[in-house]
Design a protein around this motif. Structure first.
Motif, PDB file in Angstrom:
ATOM      1  N   HIS A 120      41.965 -31.620  -2.697  1.00  0.00           N
ATOM      2  CA  HIS A 120      43.287 -31.391  -3.265  1.00  0.00           C
ATOM      3  C   HIS A 120      43.196 -31.060  -4.749  1.00  0.00           C
ATOM      4  CE1 HIS A 120      45.909 -32.146   0.090  1.00  0.00           C
ATOM      5  NE2 HIS A 120      45.316 -33.294   0.360  1.00  0.00           N
ATOM      6  N   GLU A 121      42.271 -31.703  -5.445  1.00  0.00           N
ATOM      7  CA  GLU A 121      42.116 -31.461  -6.874  1.00  0.00           C
ATOM      8  C   GLU A 121      41.423 -30.137  -7.165  1.00  0.00           C
ATOM      9  OE1 GLU A 121      41.224 -34.243  -5.320  1.00  0.00           O
ATOM     10  OE2 GLU A 121      42.825 -35.566  -5.997  1.00  0.00           O
ATOM     11  N   ALA A 122      40.552 -29.693  -6.279  1.00  0.00           N
ATOM     12  CA  ALA A 122      39.778 -28.464  -6.497  1.00  0.00           C
ATOM     13  C   ALA A 122      39.691 -27.659  -5.205  1.00  0.00           C
ATOM     14  CB  ALA A 122      38.383 -28.803  -7.012  1.00  0.00           C
ATOM     15  N   PRO A 123      40.814 -27.108  -4.740  1.00  0.00           N
ATOM     16  CA  PRO A 123      40.808 -26.372  -3.475  1.00  0.00           C
ATOM     17  C   PRO A 123      39.965 -25.106  -3.510  1.00  0.00           C
ATOM     18  CG  PRO A 123      42.907 -26.098  -4.602  1.00  0.00           C
ATOM     19  CD  PRO A 123      42.164 -27.163  -5.335  1.00  0.00           C
ATOM     20  N   TYR A 124      39.655 -24.591  -4.718  1.00  0.00           N
ATOM     21  CA  TYR A 124      38.861 -23.363  -4.819  1.00  0.00           C
ATOM     22  C   TYR A 124      37.420 -23.640  -5.236  1.00  0.00           C
ATOM     23  CZ  TYR A 124      43.221 -20.778  -4.351  1.00  0.00           C
ATOM     24  OH  TYR A 124      44.409 -20.267  -3.887  1.00  0.00           O
ATOM     25  N   ARG A 125      36.980 -24.850  -5.059  1.00  0.00           N
ATOM     26  CA  ARG A 125      35.578 -25.166  -5.372  1.00  0.00           C
ATOM     27  C   ARG A 125      34.664 -24.308  -4.499  1.00  0.00           C
ATOM     28  NH1 ARG A 125      34.919 -31.082  -4.972  1.00  0.00           N
ATOM     29  NH2 ARG A 125      35.793 -31.058  -7.082  1.00  0.00           N
ATOM     30  N   GLY A 126      33.676 -23.664  -5.130  1.00  0.00           N
ATOM     31  CA  GLY A 126      32.766 -22.767  -4.428  1.00  0.00           C
ATOM     32  C   GLY A 126      33.175 -21.314  -4.505  1.00  0.00           C
ATOM     33  N   LEU A 127      34.391 -21.056  -4.961  1.00  0.00           N
ATOM     34  CA  LEU A 127      34.884 -19.684  -5.071  1.00  0.00           C
ATOM     35  C   LEU A 127      34.319 -19.043  -6.336  1.00  0.00           C
ATOM     36  CD1 LEU A 127      37.095 -18.300  -3.204  1.00  0.00           C
ATOM     37  CD2 LEU A 127      38.617 -18.536  -5.175  1.00  0.00           C
ATOM     38  N   LYS A 128      33.796 -17.813  -6.212  1.00  0.00           N
ATOM     39  CA  LYS A 128      33.257 -17.105  -7.374  1.00  0.00           C
ATOM     40  C   LYS A 128      34.233 -16.026  -7.816  1.00  0.00           C
ATOM     41  CE  LYS A 128      28.343 -17.895  -7.489  1.00  0.00           C
ATOM     42  NZ  LYS A 128      28.528 -18.520  -8.805  1.00  0.00           N
ATOM     43  N   GLY A 135      39.384 -25.243  -9.496  1.00  0.00           N
ATOM     44  CA  GLY A 135      38.019 -25.472  -9.062  1.00  0.00           C
ATOM     45  C   GLY A 135      37.109 -24.277  -8.947  1.00  0.00           C
ATOM     46  N   ALA A 136      37.616 -23.051  -9.113  1.00  0.00           N
ATOM     47  CA  ALA A 136      36.774 -21.868  -8.966  1.00  0.00           C
ATOM     48  C   ALA A 136      35.772 -21.752 -10.108  1.00  0.00           C
ATOM     49  CB  ALA A 136      37.639 -20.610  -8.909  1.00  0.00           C
ATOM     50  N   ASP A 137      34.647 -21.104  -9.835  1.00  0.00           N
ATOM     51  CA  ASP A 137      33.650 -20.771 -10.854  1.00  0.00           C
ATOM     52  C   ASP A 137      34.042 -19.411 -11.417  1.00  0.00           C
ATOM     53  OD1 ASP A 137      31.434 -20.311 -12.428  1.00  0.00           O
ATOM     54  OD2 ASP A 137      30.086 -19.890 -10.756  1.00  0.00           O
ATOM     55  N   VAL A 138      34.553 -19.384 -12.632  1.00  0.00           N
ATOM     56  CA  VAL A 138      35.081 -18.157 -13.229  1.00  0.00           C
ATOM     57  C   VAL A 138      34.113 -17.637 -14.284  1.00  0.00           C
ATOM     58  CG1 VAL A 138      37.020 -17.073 -14.424  1.00  0.00           C
ATOM     59  CG2 VAL A 138      37.432 -18.979 -12.829  1.00  0.00           C
ATOM     60  N   ILE A 139      33.656 -16.419 -14.077  1.00  0.00           N
ATOM     61  CA  ILE A 139      32.783 -15.752 -15.039  1.00  0.00           C
ATOM     62  C   ILE A 139      33.608 -14.708 -15.776  1.00  0.00           C
ATOM     63  CG2 ILE A 139      30.741 -14.320 -15.351  1.00  0.00           C
ATOM     64  CD1 ILE A 139      29.718 -15.565 -12.673  1.00  0.00           C
ATOM     65  N   LYS A 140      33.771 -14.908 -17.064  1.00  0.00           N
ATOM     66  CA  LYS A 140      34.514 -13.964 -17.893  1.00  0.00           C
ATOM     67  C   LYS A 140      33.555 -12.901 -18.391  1.00  0.00           C
ATOM     68  CE  LYS A 140      37.552 -13.527 -21.880  1.00  0.00           C
ATOM     69  NZ  LYS A 140      38.617 -12.851 -21.107  1.00  0.00           N
ATOM     70  N   LYS A 157      35.988 -21.334 -18.153  1.00  0.00           N
ATOM     71  CA  LYS A 157      35.228 -20.129 -17.788  1.00  0.00           C
ATOM     72  C   LYS A 157      33.849 -20.145 -18.445  1.00  0.00           C
ATOM     73  CE  LYS A 157      39.501 -17.391 -17.746  1.00  0.00           C
ATOM     74  NZ  LYS A 157      40.175 -16.176 -18.257  1.00  0.00           N
ATOM     75  N   ARG A 158      32.974 -19.294 -17.904  1.00  0.00           N
ATOM     76  CA  ARG A 158      31.692 -18.988 -18.546  1.00  0.00           C
ATOM     77  C   ARG A 158      31.727 -17.526 -18.957  1.00  0.00           C
ATOM     78  NH1 ARG A 158      26.944 -20.449 -14.749  1.00  0.00           N
ATOM     79  NH2 ARG A 158      28.282 -19.600 -13.098  1.00  0.00           N
ATOM     80  N   SER A 159      31.134 -17.206 -20.098  1.00  0.00           N
ATOM     81  CA  SER A 159      31.199 -15.840 -20.614  1.00  0.00           C
ATOM     82  C   SER A 159      29.886 -15.092 -20.427  1.00  0.00           C
ATOM     83  CB  SER A 159      31.558 -15.841 -22.101  1.00  0.00           C
ATOM     84  OG  SER A 159      31.525 -14.519 -22.625  1.00  0.00           O
ATOM     85  N   LEU A 160      30.004 -13.918 -19.808  1.00  0.00           N
ATOM     86  CA  LEU A 160      28.896 -12.968 -19.687  1.00  0.00           C
ATOM     87  C   LEU A 160      29.273 -11.731 -20.470  1.00  0.00           C
ATOM     88  CD1 LEU A 160      26.353 -11.648 -18.403  1.00  0.00           C
ATOM     89  CD2 LEU A 160      27.805 -11.061 -16.431  1.00  0.00           C
ATOM     90  N   CYS A 161      28.453 -11.354 -21.424  1.00  0.00           N
ATOM     91  CA  CYS A 161      28.748 -10.188 -22.256  1.00  0.00           C
ATOM     92  C   CYS A 161      27.977  -8.975 -21.728  1.00  0.00           C
ATOM     93  CB  CYS A 161      28.362 -10.472 -23.709  1.00  0.00           C
ATOM     94  SG  CYS A 161      28.780  -9.124 -24.833  1.00  0.00           S
ATOM     95  N   LEU A 162      28.714  -7.990 -21.218  1.00  0.00           N
ATOM     96  CA  LEU A 162      28.119  -6.764 -20.673  1.00  0.00           C
ATOM     97  C   LEU A 162      28.650  -5.550 -21.418  1.00  0.00           C
ATOM     98  CD1 LEU A 162      28.314  -7.110 -16.764  1.00  0.00           C
ATOM     99  CD2 LEU A 162      26.329  -7.493 -18.248  1.00  0.00           C
ATOM    100  N   ASP A 163      27.775  -4.613 -21.683  1.00  0.00           N
ATOM    101  CA  ASP A 163      28.192  -3.321 -22.230  1.00  0.00           C
ATOM    102  C   ASP A 163      28.383  -2.360 -21.062  1.00  0.00           C
ATOM    103  OD1 ASP A 163      28.662  -0.978 -23.532  1.00  0.00           O
ATOM    104  OD2 ASP A 163      26.894  -1.083 -24.835  1.00  0.00           O
ATOM    105  N   LEU A 164      29.640  -2.103 -20.683  1.00  0.00           N
ATOM    106  CA  LEU A 164      29.918  -1.240 -19.538  1.00  0.00           C
ATOM    107  C   LEU A 164      29.807   0.238 -19.893  1.00  0.00           C
ATOM    108  CD1 LEU A 164      32.845  -3.177 -17.815  1.00  0.00           C
ATOM    109  CD2 LEU A 164      30.392  -3.242 -17.313  1.00  0.00           C
ATOM    110  N   LYS A 165      29.416   0.542 -21.138  1.00  0.00           N
ATOM    111  CA  LYS A 165      29.082   1.918 -21.501  1.00  0.00           C
ATOM    112  C   LYS A 165      27.593   2.188 -21.238  1.00  0.00           C
ATOM    113  CE  LYS A 165      32.674   2.095 -25.064  1.00  0.00           C
ATOM    114  NZ  LYS A 165      32.966   2.197 -26.513  1.00  0.00           N
TER     115      LYS A 165
END
Length: 408
Positions: free
Chosen positions: A11-19, A40-45, A75-83
């Motif tokens: 109930h507290e983290a229904p999206y646990r395991g979701l990427k 509860g989701a694992d969010v990568i920014k 969240k966790r931050s991933l820095c990508l150059d999409l150029k």
């Protein structure tokens, strides 16, 4: 397929395991992603080398503004150059394993980058793909730039927010962005529920202008049925200045008006035929409201609230955000949450309504740009040598040094 991953919800983290991959910037799409993280989701920014533009909109504290510090918690931050072609390749690799992808590019940009729904869903049938834009992915205005202020104006919200100066005003917070994030979260939640049975994801189109117009609810119907700008609903409801501040008074039925007149010792206003019902009071508002304003100026707010509440009248002091935060009811109900954010300090925000526990207290603070780049890529299966190569080429960036302090 990402949808085959076994989740362990509570109930507290229904999206646990979701990427979740969050390519959004600003407020609307990052807020939607943050809500998934709250549950509860694992969010990568995924941020560009210069970072999410919300990091620079307003006063900066370290490498954040209040916008980026509040809407990127959890969240966790991933820095990508999409150029860079290798940056795009990394994004595509992560998308193959994602459950949800959120993007806020201008319509057509994600597709040009090779990150559109059609191409990504071929390898990931369960992908729930959300696009957030100003005006939507189709239609004659789809290519127009959008913003919170534009959405407030276009939707009709500004037109119904007329001040005592007679001027239509923008609401003084990013209400279009926030409500878009909430509607987007709702759309993702229903799609994830369907995916559990159907087995496939889908592309969701949410935009600021439609979301803001939805806030107006009955106003569109009212405008058409009344043949133009409708009369006020519940005169003399509104804001009133007292001896020491401001308060809001409102009415929802006729008996309340009579009780209001009694509470302020103006029974003559209750018996005046010009003010006999809501319709006539609306027509005579310019005569009635100035009399109430004169009365309310004679006593302090607390005295009026005591009298009005005793008469079962809906009224409350008008608080600023700081007063709200320190209000005894807010403190008693733990209606706010605070995260200690490196380089910023204590970041307070209202608690997300409806969660079953205080799990929001345990969210990690908003990350620095690229703070988690190496860890995210290692989890995705890249080895140290591959990651070092991506860092050397500039396709991936790591967190820059914290600047600290406060700048404008």
């Amino acid at each position: 397929m990402a949808g085959e991953r076994k989740l362990t919800p509570t109930h507290e983290a229904p999206y646990r395991g979701l990427k979740v991959l969050d390519f959004g910037q600003g407020i609307a799409s990052p807020y939607c992603a943050m809500l998934l993280g709250v549950y509860g989701a694992d969010v990568i920014k995924v941020e560009p080398p210069e970072g999410d533009w919300s990091r620079y909109l307003g006063t900066t504290y370290g490498n954040h503004t209040t916008l980026s510090a509040v809407y990127n918690r959890g969240k966790r931050s991933l820095c990508l150059d999409l150029k860079h072609k290798d940056g795009i390749a990394v994004a595509q690799r992560l998308a193959r394993e994602a459950d949800v992808l959120i993007e806020g590019f201008r319509p057509g940009v994600a597709e040009r980058l090779g990150l559109g729904y059609e191409s990504l869903s071929r390898d990931n049938k369960g992908l729930v793909y959300l696009s957030v834009s100003g005006f939507g992915q189709s239609g004659p205005y789809s290519k127009r730039p959008g913003s919170d202020s534009v959405a407030q104006a276009f939707s009709g919200l500004v037109s119904v927010n007329v001040g005592t100066d007679g001027v239509p005003h923008r609401v003084g917070t990013t209400i279009s962005d926030v409500v878009t994030g909430v509607y987007a979260f709702q759309a993702i939640a229903t799609t994830l529920f369907a995916r559990a049975t159907v087995g496939t994801g889908r592309w969701i189109d949410v935009n600021l202008c439609q979301s803001t117009s939805a806030l107006l609810g009955h106003k569109v119907a009212e405008f058409i049925l009344e043949g133009g700008t409708p009369r006020a609903l519940n005169v003399p409801a509104g804001t009133y200045q007292t001896q020491d501040g401001w308060m809001m008074v409102t009415l929802v039925n006729e008996p309340q008006y009579k009780r209001l007149c009694s509470a302020i010792a103006r029974e003559d206003l209750a018996s005046d035929p010009r003010f006999a019902d809501f319709a006539r009071r609306a027509d005579a508002a310019d005569t009635l409201i100035p009399q109430l304003r004169e009365v309310f100026l004679t006593q302090p707010t607390d005295a009026w609230l005591k009298a009005l509440h005793a008469a079962d009248i809906i009224a409350e002091r008008i608080l600023n955000p700081g007063e709200w935060l320190r209000n005894p009811h807010v403190e008693a109900t733990r209606a706010s949450v605070c995260q200690d954010t490196p380089g910023v300090g204590a970041v307070y925000s209202p608690r997300t309504p409806g969660i079953a526990s205080l799990s929001e207290d345990d969210l990690c603070p908003a990350p620095d740009v690229g703070e988690d780049s190496r860890a995210v890529l290692m989890e995705a299966g890249l080895d140290s040598a591959e990651i070092d190569g991506l860092l050397m080429s500039g396709a991936v960036r790591q967190a820059r040094a914290m600047t600290g302090g406060k700048t404008s």
